[in-house]
Design a protein around this motif. Structure first.
Motif, PDB file in Angstrom:
ATOM      1  N   TYR A  54       0.846  -1.230  -0.095  1.00  0.00           N
ATOM      2  CA  TYR A  54       0.094  -0.140  -0.074  1.00  0.00           C
ATOM      3  C   TYR A  54       0.909   1.243  -0.084  1.00  0.00           C
ATOM      4  N   ILE A  55       0.596   2.086  -0.864  1.00  0.00           N
ATOM      5  CA  ILE A  55       1.478   3.455  -0.984  1.00  0.00           C
ATOM      6  C   ILE A  55       0.526   4.787  -1.082  1.00  0.00           C
ATOM      7  N   LYS A  56       0.930   5.830  -0.545  1.00  0.00           N
ATOM      8  CA  LYS A  56       0.326   6.901  -0.588  1.00  0.00           C
ATOM      9  C   LYS A  56       1.468   8.123  -0.847  1.00  0.00           C
ATOM     10  N   THR A  57       1.156   8.938  -1.873  1.00  0.00           N
ATOM     11  CA  THR A  57       2.251  10.058  -2.192  1.00  0.00           C
ATOM     12  C   THR A  57       1.673  10.931  -2.924  1.00  0.00           C
ATOM     13  N   THR A  58       2.225  12.203  -2.901  1.00  0.00           N
ATOM     14  CA  THR A  58       1.976  13.315  -3.811  1.00  0.00           C
ATOM     15  C   THR A  58       3.028  13.934  -4.385  1.00  0.00           C
ATOM     16  N   ALA A  59       4.091  13.001  -4.674  1.00  0.00           N
ATOM     17  CA  ALA A  59       5.532  13.560  -5.308  1.00  0.00           C
ATOM     18  C   ALA A  59       5.227  13.240  -6.779  1.00  0.00           C
ATOM     19  N   ASN A  60       5.764  14.057  -7.377  1.00  0.00           N
ATOM     20  CA  ASN A  60       6.028  14.149  -8.881  1.00  0.00           C
ATOM     21  C   ASN A  60       6.779  13.344  -9.341  1.00  0.00           C
ATOM     22  N   CYS A  61       6.497  12.204  -9.878  1.00  0.00           N
ATOM     23  CA  CYS A  61       7.428  11.118 -10.414  1.00  0.00           C
ATOM     24  C   CYS A  61       7.644  11.010 -11.893  1.00  0.00           C
ATOM     25  N   ASN A  62       7.157  11.678 -12.695  1.00  0.00           N
ATOM     26  CA  ASN A  62       7.362  11.524 -14.212  1.00  0.00           C
ATOM     27  C   ASN A  62       8.457  12.758 -14.365  1.00  0.00           C
ATOM     28  N   PRO A  63       9.440  11.850 -15.167  1.00  0.00           N
ATOM     29  CA  PRO A  63      10.799  12.646 -15.765  1.00  0.00           C
ATOM     30  C   PRO A  63      10.411  13.769 -16.639  1.00  0.00           C
ATOM     31  N   SER A  64       9.147  13.276 -17.373  1.00  0.00           N
ATOM     32  CA  SER A  64       8.947  14.296 -18.400  1.00  0.00           C
ATOM     33  C   SER A  64       8.363  15.685 -18.116  1.00  0.00           C
ATOM     34  N   ALA A  65       7.788  15.491 -16.730  1.00  0.00           N
ATOM     35  CA  ALA A  65       7.447  16.884 -15.923  1.00  0.00           C
ATOM     36  C   ALA A  65       8.361  17.506 -14.978  1.00  0.00           C
ATOM     37  N   GLY A  66       9.534  16.838 -14.985  1.00  0.00           N
ATOM     38  CA  GLY A  66      10.637  17.412 -13.963  1.00  0.00           C
ATOM     39  C   GLY A  66      10.590  16.395 -13.054  1.00  0.00           C
ATOM     40  N   GLY A  67       9.766  15.255 -12.618  1.00  0.00           N
ATOM     41  CA  GLY A  67       9.798  14.634 -11.558  1.00  0.00           C
ATOM     42  C   GLY A  67      11.064  13.532 -11.329  1.00  0.00           C
ATOM     43  N   SER A  68      10.851  12.418 -10.334  1.00  0.00           N
ATOM     44  CA  SER A  68      12.160  11.738 -10.242  1.00  0.00           C
ATOM     45  C   SER A  68      11.455  10.301  -9.938  1.00  0.00           C
ATOM     46  N   GLN A  69      11.987   9.337  -9.991  1.00  0.00           N
ATOM     47  CA  GLN A  69      11.472   7.954  -9.697  1.00  0.00           C
ATOM     48  C   GLN A  69      11.462   7.940  -8.386  1.00  0.00           C
ATOM     49  N   GLN A  70      10.380   7.049  -7.846  1.00  0.00           N
ATOM     50  CA  GLN A  70      10.303   6.570  -6.480  1.00  0.00           C
ATOM     51  C   GLN A  70      10.052   5.451  -6.087  1.00  0.00           C
ATOM     52  N   VAL A  71      11.047   4.632  -5.601  1.00  0.00           N
ATOM     53  CA  VAL A  71      11.146   3.289  -5.176  1.00  0.00           C
ATOM     54  C   VAL A  71      10.381   2.827  -4.065  1.00  0.00           C
ATOM     55  N   ILE A  72       9.728   1.832  -4.461  1.00  0.00           N
ATOM     56  CA  ILE A  72       9.045   1.128  -3.174  1.00  0.00           C
ATOM     57  C   ILE A  72       9.931   0.083  -2.747  1.00  0.00           C
ATOM     58  N   VAL A  73      10.028  -0.968  -3.359  1.00  0.00           N
ATOM     59  CA  VAL A  73      11.135  -1.690  -2.936  1.00  0.00           C
ATOM     60  C   VAL A  73      12.042  -2.328  -3.986  1.00  0.00           C
ATOM     61  N   ASP A  74      13.189  -2.906  -3.611  1.00  0.00           N
ATOM     62  CA  ASP A  74      14.218  -3.004  -4.539  1.00  0.00           C
ATOM     63  C   ASP A  74      15.148  -4.044  -3.720  1.00  0.00           C
ATOM     64  N   TRP A  75      15.947  -5.208  -4.769  1.00  0.00           N
ATOM     65  CA  TRP A  75      16.997  -5.751  -4.149  1.00  0.00           C
ATOM     66  C   TRP A  75      17.890  -6.506  -5.339  1.00  0.00           C
ATOM     67  N   GLY A  76      18.909  -6.896  -4.874  1.00  0.00           N
ATOM     68  CA  GLY A  76      19.872  -7.366  -6.131  1.00  0.00           C
ATOM     69  C   GLY A  76      21.017  -6.642  -6.166  1.00  0.00           C
ATOM     70  N   GLN A  77      21.425  -6.344  -7.490  1.00  0.00           N
ATOM     71  CA  GLN A  77      22.796  -5.614  -7.648  1.00  0.00           C
ATOM     72  C   GLN A  77      22.487  -4.747  -8.773  1.00  0.00           C
ATOM     73  N   ALA A  78      23.125  -3.417  -8.658  1.00  0.00           N
ATOM     74  CA  ALA A  78      22.939  -2.442  -9.727  1.00  0.00           C
ATOM     75  C   ALA A  78      23.597  -2.791 -11.004  1.00  0.00           C
ATOM     76  N   SER A  79      24.535  -3.356 -11.021  1.00  0.00           N
ATOM     77  CA  SER A  79      25.232  -3.910 -12.494  1.00  0.00           C
ATOM     78  C   SER A  79      25.614  -5.207 -12.188  1.00  0.00           C
ATOM     79  N   PRO A  80      25.801  -5.964 -13.304  1.00  0.00           N
ATOM     80  CA  PRO A  80      25.230  -5.817 -14.673  1.00  0.00           C
ATOM     81  C   PRO A  80      23.954  -5.630 -14.740  1.00  0.00           C
ATOM     82  N   LEU A  81      23.520  -5.184 -15.923  1.00  0.00           N
ATOM     83  CA  LEU A  81      21.919  -5.158 -16.225  1.00  0.00           C
ATOM     84  C   LEU A  81      21.297  -6.471 -15.846  1.00  0.00           C
ATOM     85  N   GLY A  82      19.898  -5.977 -15.651  1.00  0.00           N
ATOM     86  CA  GLY A  82      19.335  -7.383 -15.224  1.00  0.00           C
ATOM     87  C   GLY A  82      19.163  -7.957 -13.685  1.00  0.00           C
TER      88      GLY A  82
END
Length: 821
Positions: A54-82
């Motif tokens: 469950y999430i609740k936010t008012t942040a602008n997340c859309n890079p096309s409108a000057g926003g930025s990515q908002q991460v809910i959960v993440d795991w693993g390694q940043a590189s290599p891709l995938g």
């Protein structure tokens, strides 16, 4: 009759005991540096999985409108891709799944400040592997071209990406991870409820119900998973106020809450079986019908059975009436029962004593200004007083005090003493001074005496005396022999002064001697005699005694002369002595009559001189005598002094070489020479470096200066662009790229970059027999298909086609086929 009742103080301490039940809370993150690091390792490789939250936010997340990515959960390694699995909010402010570099984005905005139930499902065995759901509705389904192989590097993070960027700005609740791909029905079955039991396949479940919503939670820095025994650590949270803290969570069915007000006597047993014996507010937890907690708040008023002890003392006879109204006339132990208004008895144990008052009289003579009576009263004047204190039975003891104040006396005495003085109080004083002593006077009070004391000390002297013949001491005693003698004198202060004399007596001496001299003779007393004869000389010794000398003197003739000599190295005197140093010398030449002739020689030796000289030169060296030396070595130079004597100079000569070299340098824009000169143009330069021995080194520099180059390029790309230097850009902007040019200097490229995004859309189609997609693909069976065509910006336009094919077959010839619009 005086009645004294001693009542014990009954202390009722209100204690609150109970089981802590977590409220339906959530965790608010500030989008700057808040995140939760868990010990759940995540699901690795290509295994199936489902993540819900469950999430609740008012942040602008859309890079096309000057926003930025908002991460809910993440795991693993940043590189290599995938190798990272990132569930986030990005394009169109909708949810998105990324597997590192590429992803699939939804279309339903979730940044309206309301709670949204979001989920991502990955099914490796399905043709459409990824599905995103928002509030129980399929938002997007599709595949990602980047192959997935989630690494087991960083354990699951809530609110931050594994490469320490893209923090979530808003509130997160109910993070659930399953090890299988859930269907839409299974996802909706878990919506709007808190899971009270562990369903199959749920491998991590962070309810985030800790803390007090909006309270001060600085000590609540961890949370736990209700399955899997995993923990989560809060990082950088303020933990106070309405943000960056534990806050009220999503409204979910699950635990139930109720309040009950209870009054009891003595003790109370709660629904869970807990027993409480004191008034207070308690929380009791029992399972409800749904299998979740039923949290009951109990406001308990305890009107319980009470006991107490009384120890009354009745003085002077009479009777005692108890709290219950009973009357007692003799000492003893009694029990009283009092019934209160809520029906709970109070039991009082009474230890009753009947006692009598006592009286006495005392006479007091006090020295000083005050007197403290037995009761603590302070009296300051003579008189008769009545004082009252409790006796051993607790009744009054009356004391009559006949009080009189006696004054202290004061005196001053002037005293002189030898060595020590003993005061009237018995103290000994060894030094002069002003002292105060206290002794009892005739009436037993202080007699204070001030003593002005002068102490005259005993004096002893030891003197050493040497005399001729006899000695008269300071007291008039005459001593004719050496020895130790003691004389006693009286000082002006009347104290003895003892003088010890260490006496040495010396006798006069007589001597007779015969002396022969040349020319004259000076006697021990300083008399000068030039003629032979008998003389008497009297000397006073250092001790003051006479020593009488009889001289038998013979005078002979004596001659003296002096010469001045100057030589180069050595000089031979008339008597044959050889001298090689400057100085005054005495030469004795035997003369007639047995007396020598004395020759005084004033000699100067100017001789040859020799001294060392250390020389270091470049190329050659010219010595003081004009010799030229071109090689290192030790040389001897001879100079003639003004006196005609040689001066030999030893020269330690070191020859140092002049150094030169040529270097060829190629640089970009500027070049710094070995001695620190800066050159900005090509050319041939001479650089001079001082040598440590004083000889310069000359360096010829053949310099080529190459300049950097600059260029401009306008570029359009889809989603990402890799610059000539290898830098990857994902957003529109003007960038500067630097690569080496053909001459090895910087080539600065200004890139005007436009990033065009791929578009996605969903269409629902019903056709008869077959369907030709916008990309020209033909489909003859129902299903969900993904079609990719270029959009107006030249990027992929991904169309999800939910296709239904309606086929009709019959043995009857159909005259018409009706297909849906």
């Amino acid at each position: 009759m005086k009645l004294k009742i001693l009542l014990p103080v009954l202390l009722f301490v209100e204690l609150t005991f109970g089981l802590q039940a977590n409220a339906q809370n959530a965790l608010d993150l500030d989008g700057i540096d808040d995140y939760v690091s868990t010990t759940f390792p995540g699901i690795s490789g290509t295994s199936a999985r489902t993540i819900e939250a469950y999430i609740k936010t008012t942040a602008n997340c859309n890079p096309s409108a000057g926003g930025s990515q908002q991460v809910i959960v993440d795991w693993g390694q940043a590189s290599p891709l995938g190798q990272r699995f990132t569930f986030n909010v990005l394009w169109s402010n909708a949810i998105r799944i990324e597997i590192g570099g590429e992803g699939l984005s939804g279309t339903i905005p979730v940044n309206d400040g309301n709670w949204h139930y979001v989920a991502v499902v990955y099914n490796p065995s399905a043709s459409v592997k990824f599905r995103l759901y928002t509030d129980g509705v399929l938002d997007i389904a599709g595949n990602i071209t980047q192959s997935m192989n989630t690494a087991s590097g960083t354990s699951m993070l809530i609110g931050r990406r594994v490469d320490n960027v893209k923090f979530f700005d808003g509130t997160i609740d109910e993070v659930r991870v399953y090890n299988y791909a859930k269907t839409l029905g299974q996802i909706n079955a878990a919506a709007n409820i808190e899971l009270c039991s562990q369903p199959t396949g749920l491998v991590a479940y962070f309810k985030l119900n800790n803390g007090i919503a909006g309270g001060t939670n600085t000590g609540v820095t961890t949370t736990t998973s209700s399955v899997g025994n995993y923990t989560g650590t809060l990082n950088s949270f303020a933990l106070t106020g309405t943000s960056s803290n534990w806050v009220t969570g999503a409204t979910l069915a699950g635990n139930t809450f109720s309040t009950m007000n209870i009054s009891g006597c003595g003790s109370y047993t709660a629904p869970s079986g807990a027993v409480y014996t004191a008034a207070g507010t308690y929380q009791d937890i029992i399972p409800n019908a749904a299998g979740c907690d039923s949290v009951i708040t109990i406001n308990l008023t305890m009107n319980g059975f009470a006991t107490g002890n009384l120890s009354p003392v009745v003085c002077g006879g009479g009777a005692y009436t108890s709290p219950a109204g009973n009357t007692y006339t003799t000492s003893g132990f009694y029990t009283d029962t009092i019934y209160n208004t809520v029906g709970c008895d109070s039991l009082i144990y009474i230890d009753l004593t009947f006692g009598t008052a006592t009286s006495s009289t005392i006479s007091v003579a006090e020295c000083g200004a005050t007197y403290t009576a037995p009761s603590g009263n302070i009296l300051t004047s003579s008189g008769i007083y009545s004082d009252t204190i409790p006796n051993s039975m607790g009744c009054d003891s009356i004391i009559i005090i006949n009080l009189s104040f006696e004054p202290a006396t004061y005196d001053t005495i002037n005293v002189s003493a030898c060595d020590v003085y003993t005061s009237p109080s018995g103290l000994n004083y060894y030094q002069s001074g002003v002292y105060t002593v206290t002794i009892p006077n005739s009436v037993g009070c202080d007699s204070i005496i001030t003593i002005n004391l002068t102490v005259n000390n005993y004096i002893a002297y030891l003197v050493n005396v040497t005399e001729c013949g006899s000695y008269v001491s300071p007291t008039g005693n005459i001593y004719t022999q050496s020895g130790l003698y003691s004389d006693t004198l009286t000082t002006v202060a009347g104290c003895d002064s003892v003088i010890v004399t260490n006496l040495t007596l010396i006798e006069e001496t007589y001597v007779s001697t015969t002396v022969s001299e040349c020319g004259s003779y000076t006697s021990p007393t300083g008399n000068v005699y030039t003629l032979s004869g008998v003389y008497v000389d009297t000397l006073s010794t250092v001790l003051g005694c006479d020593s009488i000398i009889t001289l038998n003197l013979y005078i002979f003739e004596f001659y003296t002369d002096s010469i001045f000599a100057m030589e180069c190295e050595t000089y031979t005197s008339p008597t044959g002595n050889v001298y090689d140093q400057t100085g005054i010398y005495y030469d004795t030449i035997p003369g007639s009559g047995g007396c020598d002739s004395l020759l005084v020689i004033d000699l100067i030796i100017t001789g040859a001189s020799s001294s060392p000289l250390d020389v270091t030169e470049c190329g050659y060296y010219t010595s003081p005598s004009g010799n030229i030396y071109t090689q290192t070595g030790v040389y001897f130079d001879t100079l003639v002094s003004v006196l005609g004597c040689d001066s030999i100079l030893t020269i330690n000569f070191t020859m140092t070489e002049f150094l030169s070299d040529t270097i060829y340098a190629v640089e970009c824009e500027t070049y710094i020479s070995p001695n620190g000169n800066i050159f900005t143009q090509s050319g041939i330069y001479a650089d001079t470096i001082p040598y440590t021995a004083g000889c310069d080194s000359l360096i010829v520099i053949d310099l080529s200066i190459n300049d950097p180059s600059a260029s401009f390029m306008a570029v359009s790309a889809c989603e990402t662009y890799t610059s000539p230097s290898g830098t990857v850009y994902t957003s529109t902007g003007i960038y500067t790229d630097v690569i080496p040019n053909s001459v090895g200097c910087d080539s600065i490229i200004s890139i005007d970059l436009t990033i065009n995004q791929s578009t996605t859309s969903n269409i629902v189609v019903s056709e008869c027999y077959s369907y030709v997609s916008p990309a020209g693909n033909m489909y003859t069976a129902s299903g969900v298909y993904v079609d990719t065509i270029p959009d107006v910006a030249g990027c992929d336009s991904i169309i999800s086609i939910d296709l239904s094919i309606n086929n009709t077959s019959s043995s009857i010839v159909a005259t018409e086929c009706v297909c849906p619009a």
